[in-house]
Enzyme design. Structure first.
Site, PDB file in Angstrom:
ATOM      1  N   CYS A   1      12.763   6.565  -5.433  1.00 44.56           N
ATOM      2  CA  CYS A   1      11.303   6.534  -5.270  1.00 44.56           C
ATOM      3  C   CYS A   1      10.964   7.689  -4.328  1.00 44.56           C
ATOM      4  O   CYS A   1      11.627   8.713  -4.342  1.00 44.56           O
ATOM      5  CB  CYS A   1      10.840   5.183  -4.735  1.00 44.56           C
TER       6      CYS A   1
ATOM      7  N   CYS B   1       0.835  -1.211   0.000  1.00 44.23           N
ATOM      8  CA  CYS B   1       0.000   0.000   0.000  1.00 44.23           C
ATOM      9  C   CYS B   1       0.867   1.257   0.000  1.00 44.23           C
ATOM     10  O   CYS B   1       0.526   2.262  -0.627  1.00 44.23           O
ATOM     11  CB  CYS B   1      -0.924   0.013   1.207  1.00 44.23           C
TER      12      CYS B   1
END
Lengths: 361, 98
Positions: free
Chosen positions: A319, A166
Site C-alpha cells: 500500500c 481516513c
C-alpha cells in the site's frame, strides 16, 4: 457573564489533536474554556496539514500536544492546558478521564472509540462523539443514564479491513472542520445548560449531497455496558475486542516471515521471479504512482474480491506505507493464502530507496 | 421505487454514487429491500447482513423516517413514505475516522 464564568470553570478532555481535535481545540479555547486536557501520542506530519488546521508547516515533526498547546495559548493565554503525550489505553484511561467534566472523542480508530466510550460510561461522563470518513460524518452525545452509549449504537466494530480508516480511504479536509465544530457546539451547550443536546439523536452529514439527516437512537436494554444487566464493569483489551493487534502505524504487526523489503522485491523482479503484486491502495492513489505489473484491489474491496486472486501463487502486497497491506495480508492468511508477504514501508519506501523519480504523496 | 442510502464504503464497493433506487414487487419490508439490494449488487452480500443467518451485522443500523428500525422484524412493512420513495431507507455503518 454567568455563561462565561461557567465556560471558564469547565474542564474538557479532548482525546485526539488531529482532524476533529483541531477545530475543537480552536473553538473551545476561543470560547473561553478554562481547563482543557489534550491527549495525543502522535507527531505532526506534512500529510496532516490538509485537515489538522491546529498545526502549521513549522510544526511538522513536533509533538501534536505541544503544537496544539502553543497555538491554543496564542488564542487564549488564560486557558489552563494539560497535555498528555501518551496513547490512551485501558491502563490509563480512567485516570485521564476522571478529572474532567466532559470528554470529546476526536480519535481515529475503533479500539480507542470503544475505550473512550466505556471509560465515560463507567465514570458517568458525557462523551461528545464525532467521526468522519471520506465525505461523511456522524455526531452524537452519549450521556450516561440520559441516553444510549456508543455500544448501544454499534454493538461491535467492523472486522479489520472492512471499513477503511481516513488514512486508508482519505477524507475531505474540510469535513473534520464541520463535524468538529458541531462537537464543540454540543460541548458549549452542555456546559451552559442551554438548548437541546444531541442525546438520543445521531446526526448524519453527507458533504457530497450537502445534507444533514437526523435519526433517533435509543439505549439498548441488552447493552453489556449500560443495559439492564451489564456485564462489563471494567475496561477490557480493546485491540483484542476489535480484532486488531495494534494501531495502524506501520511496523511490527506481522512476523518477519510475512514481510519483504523493497530491496528484496526489486531484486526478485530483476531476477525474473514469478510472483504477483497486489496493490491495496485506493484508485486515486493508484493514479499518482504504481509498481509495474501490480494489480489494484483496494483494501475495502478485498473481502468481496478475494476470489479473483489465485491462492496457489506467491503474492506480494503493498500500500502506501505498509499498514493497509499488513491488514490485507492478515485477511488473506485468514482466508487460506499461505505464500503472501507485506512490502515493508510500501510504495513510499519504494520511491525513497528504489525509484526516486516516482512521485511521493 | 425505493431509495436506499448506503454508507460511503459500501457505495464504493458497489460502485455507485448517491442513493440506490430499487423496484420491489409485493410487500416493501426490510427483508425485501435488502434482498433486492443484494441481488442487484452481489458484492454487498455479507457486508450488511451475515452471509448465513442474514441477520444485521452489529456495526450496521437501519433507519427510516428518523426512526431506528434495526431491531424491528425484517418482515414488518416499511413506512409508506419509504415504500413510495419519498423518504430513503438508511443503512448506516460505523466509522472511526477523526
Amino acid at each position: 457573564m454567568e455563561g462565561q464564568r461557567r465556560l471558564k470553570a469547565a474542564k474538557v478532555l479532548l482525546i485526539g489533536a488531529g482532524g476533529l481535535g483541531s477545530p475543537l481545540g480552536l473553538y473551545l479555547a476561543a470560547a473561553g474554556i478554562g481547563h482543557l486536557g489534550i491527549v495525543d501520542f502522535d507527531v505532526v506530519e506534512f500529510s496532516n496539514l490538509q485537515r489538522q488546521v491546529l498545526h502549521t508547516t513549522p510544526d511538522v515533526g513536533r509533538r501534536k500536544t505541544e503544537s496544539a498547546a502553543a497555538h491554543l495559548r496564542a488564542i487564549n493565554p488564560e486557558i489552563q492546558i494539560a497535555t498528555y503525550d501518551t496513547r490512551i489505553s485501558s491502563a490509563n484511561a480512567m485516570e485521564l478521564v476522571r478529572p474532567y467534566d466532559i470528554v470529546i472523542d476526536g480519535t481515529d480508530n475503533f479500539p480507542t472509540r470503544y475505550l473512550v466510550n466505556d471509560a465515560c460510561v463507567l465514570l458517568g461522563k458525557p462523551n461528545i462523539y464525532g467521526s468522519i470518513y471520506r465525505f461523511e460524518g456522524q455526531v452524537s452525545v452519549f450521556a450516561p443514564s440520559a441516553g444510549p452509549c456508543y455500544r448501544c449504537l454499534f454493538a461491535e466494530p467492523p472486522p479489520p479491513g472492512m471499513v477503511p480508516s481516513c488514512a486508508e480511504g482519505g477524507v475531505l479536509g474540510i469535513l473534520p472542520g464541520v463535524i468538529g465544530c458541531m462537537q464543540a457546539t454540543e460541548a458549549v451547550k452542555l456546559i451552559l445548560g442551554i438548548g437541546e443536546p444531541l442525546i438520543g439523536r445521531l446526526l448524519l452529514y453527507d458533504a457530497l449531497e450537502m445534507n444533514f439527516r437526523e435519526v433517533k437512537i435509543q439505549r439498548d436494554p441488552q447493552c453489556p455496558l449500560c443495559g439492564e444487566r451489564p456485564t462489563l464493569h471494567e475496561l477490557i483489551d480493546y485491540e483484542q475486542f476489535c480484532g486488531v493487534r495494534g494501531q495502524e502505524a506501520p511496523g511490527a504487526p506481522l512476523e518477519s516471515d510475512f514481510e519483504i523489503s523493497v530491496e528484496e522485491v526489486k531484486a526478485r523482479m530483476d531476477r525474473g521471479d514469478d510472483f504477483d503484486i497486489l496493490d491495496v491502495r485506493n484508485p486515486e492513489e493508484w493514479q499518482i504512482c504504481r509498481l509495474e505489473g501490480a494489480r489494484l484491489i483496494p483494501l475495502g474491496e478485498l473481502p468481496a474480491r478475494m476470489q479473483e486472486l489465485d491462492p496457489s501463487r506467491e503474492l506480494v502486497v503493498h500500500c502506501k506505507g505498509g499498514a493497509r497491506s499488513a491488514k490485507a495480508v492478515e485477511l488473506l492468511r485468514q482466508a487460506g493464502f499461505v505464500n503472501v508477504k507485506n512490502v515493508r514501508g510500501g510504495i513510499s519506501e519504494w520511491a525513497s530507496k528504489i525509484d526516486p523519480s516516482m512521485p511521493k504523496y | 421505487m425505493i431509495r436506499v442510502a448506503l454508507p460511503v464504503h459500501l457505495r464504493t464497493l458497489a460502485r455507485v454514487n448517491g442513493d440506490v433506487t430499487l423496484d420491489i414487487e409485493g410487500a416493501v419490508t426490510q427483508r425485501s429491500v435488502l434482498d433486492a439490494l443484494e441481488a442487484r449488487y452481489p458484492m454487498l452480500r455479507g457486508t450488511i447482513r451475515d452471509h448465513v443467518t442474514l441477520k444485521r451485522r452489529a456495526f450496521i443500523r437501519f433507519f427510516a423516517c428518523e426512526q431506528d428500525l434495526s431491531n424491528e422484524s425484517p418482515d414488518t412493512p416499511l413506512p409508506e413514505a419509504v415504500a413510495k420513495g419519498t423518504e430513503p431507507y438508511l443503512i448506516v455503518g460505523a466509522m472511526a475516522g477523526g
